[in-house]
Write an enzyme that holds these catalytic residues in place. Structure first.
Site, mmCIF file in Angstrom:
data_model
loop_
_atom_site.group_PDB
_atom_site.id
_atom_site.type_symbol
_atom_site.label_atom_id
_atom_site.label_comp_id
_atom_site.label_asym_id
_atom_site.label_seq_id
_atom_site.Cartn_x
_atom_site.Cartn_y
_atom_site.Cartn_z
ATOM 1 N N ASN A 9 0.817 -1.501 0.545
ATOM 2 C CA ASN A 9 -0.284 -0.099 -0.082
ATOM 3 C C ASN A 9 0.999 1.258 -0.018
ATOM 4 O O ASN A 9 1.492 1.442 1.155
ATOM 5 C CB ASN A 9 -1.250 -0.719 1.310
ATOM 6 C CG ASN A 9 -1.851 0.834 0.703
ATOM 7 O OD1 ASN A 9 -2.009 2.029 0.471
ATOM 8 N ND2 ASN A 9 -2.849 0.874 2.212
ATOM 9 N N ARG A 95 -2.593 -1.313 -3.468
ATOM 10 C CA ARG A 95 -4.027 -1.226 -3.401
ATOM 11 C C ARG A 95 -3.632 0.286 -3.821
ATOM 12 O O ARG A 95 -2.130 0.518 -4.449
ATOM 13 C CB ARG A 95 -3.632 -0.345 -2.126
ATOM 14 C CG ARG A 95 -5.023 0.975 -2.180
ATOM 15 C CD ARG A 95 -4.770 1.457 -0.313
ATOM 16 N NE ARG A 95 -5.796 2.333 -0.593
ATOM 17 C CZ ARG A 95 -5.917 3.727 0.546
ATOM 18 N NH1 ARG A 95 -4.979 3.550 0.654
ATOM 19 N NH2 ARG A 95 -6.524 4.366 0.217
ATOM 20 N N HIS A 183 -11.128 4.411 -0.467
ATOM 21 C CA HIS A 183 -11.690 2.892 0.399
ATOM 22 C C HIS A 183 -12.459 1.782 0.144
ATOM 23 O O HIS A 183 -12.723 1.432 1.725
ATOM 24 C CB HIS A 183 -11.683 3.954 1.544
ATOM 25 C CG HIS A 183 -11.545 5.208 2.670
ATOM 26 N ND1 HIS A 183 -11.789 6.486 2.535
ATOM 27 C CD2 HIS A 183 -9.990 5.215 2.773
ATOM 28 C CE1 HIS A 183 -10.578 6.633 2.695
ATOM 29 N NE2 HIS A 183 -9.888 6.544 2.752
ATOM 30 N N ARG A 243 -7.201 17.830 4.574
ATOM 31 C CA ARG A 243 -8.097 18.643 3.664
ATOM 32 C C ARG A 243 -8.847 18.315 3.940
ATOM 33 O O ARG A 243 -9.963 17.747 4.833
ATOM 34 C CB ARG A 243 -8.406 16.583 3.105
ATOM 35 C CG ARG A 243 -6.893 16.015 2.761
ATOM 36 C CD ARG A 243 -7.215 14.569 1.945
ATOM 37 N NE ARG A 243 -6.456 13.065 1.780
ATOM 38 C CZ ARG A 243 -6.889 11.858 1.577
ATOM 39 N NH1 ARG A 243 -7.712 12.033 1.128
ATOM 40 N NH2 ARG A 243 -5.782 11.573 2.408
ATOM 41 N N GLU A 382 -7.138 -3.405 4.854
ATOM 42 C CA GLU A 382 -7.343 -3.230 3.916
ATOM 43 C C GLU A 382 -6.206 -4.427 3.581
ATOM 44 O O GLU A 382 -6.759 -5.081 1.793
ATOM 45 C CB GLU A 382 -6.591 -1.536 3.136
ATOM 46 C CG GLU A 382 -8.265 -0.505 3.463
ATOM 47 C CD GLU A 382 -7.376 0.632 3.606
ATOM 48 O OE1 GLU A 382 -6.492 0.882 4.560
ATOM 49 O OE2 GLU A 382 -7.950 1.747 3.211
HETATM 50 C C1 LIG Z 1 -8.683 7.976 -1.191
HETATM 51 C C2 LIG Z 1 -7.895 7.698 0.108
HETATM 52 O O1 LIG Z 1 -8.052 9.213 0.976
HETATM 53 O O2 LIG Z 1 -6.464 7.260 1.314
HETATM 54 P P1 LIG Z 1 -5.406 7.314 2.024
HETATM 55 O O3 LIG Z 1 -6.716 7.535 3.758
HETATM 56 O O4 LIG Z 1 -4.931 6.445 2.365
HETATM 57 O O5 LIG Z 1 -5.377 8.766 2.415
HETATM 58 MG MG LIG Z 2 -5.233 4.288 5.157
#
Ligand SMILES: CC(=O)OP(=O)(O)O
Ligand SMILES: [Mg+2]
Ligand SMILES: Nc1ncnc2c1ncn2[C@@H]1O[C@H](COP(=O)(O)OP(=O)(O)O)[C@@H](O)[C@H]1O
Length: 397
Positions: A9, A95, A183, A243, A382
């Site tokens: 991953n 992944r 996810h 984010r 995952e």
């Molecule tokens: C799709 C995504 O946000 O993945 P991660 O949580 O690993 O940053």
């Molecule tokens: Mg994660």
């Protein structure tokens, strides 16, 4: 001699891995990560065994720029081969965040698959290139080793059309500017785990909150995705560690027109400087730090994080036509009794009654037995999901 399966991953600055051996079942052997792959820091390698004991914790060489990722991967493969006992590495599962409109299921990697995945880089610029890199390096190192790409988006291809569309001119929708959802490997694992521990619940309308550093939510019915909070990219939906989550698109226009931001500056704002980190005034993106702080900005950041989850529960319950269970997972969802408590307090009108002792103990079921909607805290996996897909595609079991 048994078969070993490596799961990778890979992200921008760290690569997580897990190793399994097929030995009358799928047995976990070791997992770990290489962190600090970004230029300027010395990479740090750590690993634990099946008993959870640390078996490696060391700095690895920096290697020259341009060969860094591939040299570290070579070192990692050597290390894994030295820790497989009498098993041999026979397959690798990856992944891959974006499978676009083409991949509705995991796929054996071929040169054609790699070129399709490269075509999707623009749809997931912060994840996709790092997912493709190790696939290509491993192919150079071991062309005979079968590799499987497992997509975050694939689980969501069961969504109905309205859950995938955006209110944009048709030409953009046709070009793939749609709501995908991410996810998916985590949601697929949770659906399979629920089917084991609470089969009746698993058949119902379940809202799952994957609350890690990336965070999203998904509504599933009878184990299939109905809708998700993430859309075209992994910056949509819930507010996350760094984010923004869903944002009035007018804010983006404002940043361009009044603040003079270009694409790079916007990307940094939306993905790196915002979320818990931004709202807390730069204090931290780590929920543990914010919960322990009495800074009013930290409190507001946590309140906003919780509020956005609460609103999304309402939205997904509507998409599902009701709700039978709520599941928390990933770093925050699995470990933070406080966040679960705050969320459940605000949605108790739905018929969820928190069991405070079970919640404090991070028990599997955190609602009381007479709660009409049950609540759960289920650790996600995952990597195991990827290993299962890889085993099925490569060995047919
Ligand atoms: C799709 C995504 O946000 O993945 P991660 O949580 O690993 O940053
Ligand atoms: Mg994660
Ligand atoms: N005990 C805890 N309480 C609150 N938050 C926690 C706890 N343990 C971990 N976390 C949070 O989990 C997040 C990481 O989640 P994780 O699922 O491992 O993320 P990722 O896989 O995206 O790196 C961290 O940002 C941290 O804030």
């Amino acid at each position: 001699m048994s078969n070993g399966i490596l799961v990778i991953n890979a992200g921008s600055s760290s690569s997580k891995f897990s190793v399994y051996v097929m030995d009358g079942g799928l047995h976990f052997v070791t997992k770990g990560q290489v962190e600090g792959i970004g230029v300027g820091i010395q990479p740090h390698f750590s690993a634990v065994n099946a008993a959870g004991e640390t078996i490696a914790d060391e700095l690895w060489p920096s290697f020259e720029v341009g060969k860094r990722h591939s040299s570290l991967l070579r070192l990692l493969i050597d290390w894994i081969e030295g820790h497989l006992g009498d098993a041999t590495l026979k397959a690798v599962g990856h992944r891959v965040v974006h499978g676009g409109q083409k991949f509705a299921a995991p796929a054996i990697v071929t040169p054609e698959v790699v070129s399709e995945l490269k075509g999707l880089v623009a749809l997931a610029p912060l994840h996709q290139p790092h997912n493709i890199g190790p696939i290509e390096t491993l192919h150079d190192m071991h062309p005979e080793l079968p590799q499987v790409a497992c997509f975050d988006t694939a689980f969501h291809t069961t969504k109905r059309l309205e859950a995938s569309l955006l209110g944009l001119p048709r030409k953009y929708l046709d070009a793939g500017v749609r709501r995908y959802g991410f996810h998916g490997l985590s949601y697929e694992y949770i659906a399979s785990k629920l089917a084991e521990v609470a089969p009746q619940v698993a058949k119902g309308r379940v809202v799952i909150a994957h609350l890690g550093s990336g965070a999203s939510m998904c509504g599933i019915k009878d184990g299939r995705s109905v809708d998700s909070s993430m859309g075209f990219t992994a910056v949509d939906g819930l507010m996350m560690g760094t984010r923004t989550g869903a944002l009035d698109p007018g804010v983006v226009l404002h940043m361009v027109q009044s603040e003079g931001m270009d694409g790079k500056a916007l990307e940094k704002l939306l993905y790196k400087d915002s979320g818990l980190l931004g709202v807390s005034g730069g204090l931290s993106n780590d929920m543990r730090v914010l919960l322990a702080s009495d800074d009013p900005n930290a409190r507001e950041a946590v309140d906003l994080f919780v509020y956005r989850i609460v609103k999304e529960i309402g939205a997904l319950a509507c998409a599902l036509g009701g709700i039978d269970a709520l599941v928390f997972t990933a770093g925050i969802g699995e470990h933070s009794a406080e966040v679960r408590k705050r969320v459940i307090e605000q949605v108790k009108w739905l018929g969820i009654t928190l069991d405070p002792v079970a919640n404090q103990n991070n028990a599997l079921c955190v609602s009381t037995s007479d709660s009409s909607v049950s609540a759960w805290a289920i650790p996600t996996d995952e990597e195991l999901m990827i290993a299962r897909h890889t085993q099925r595609l490569v060995f047919g079991v």
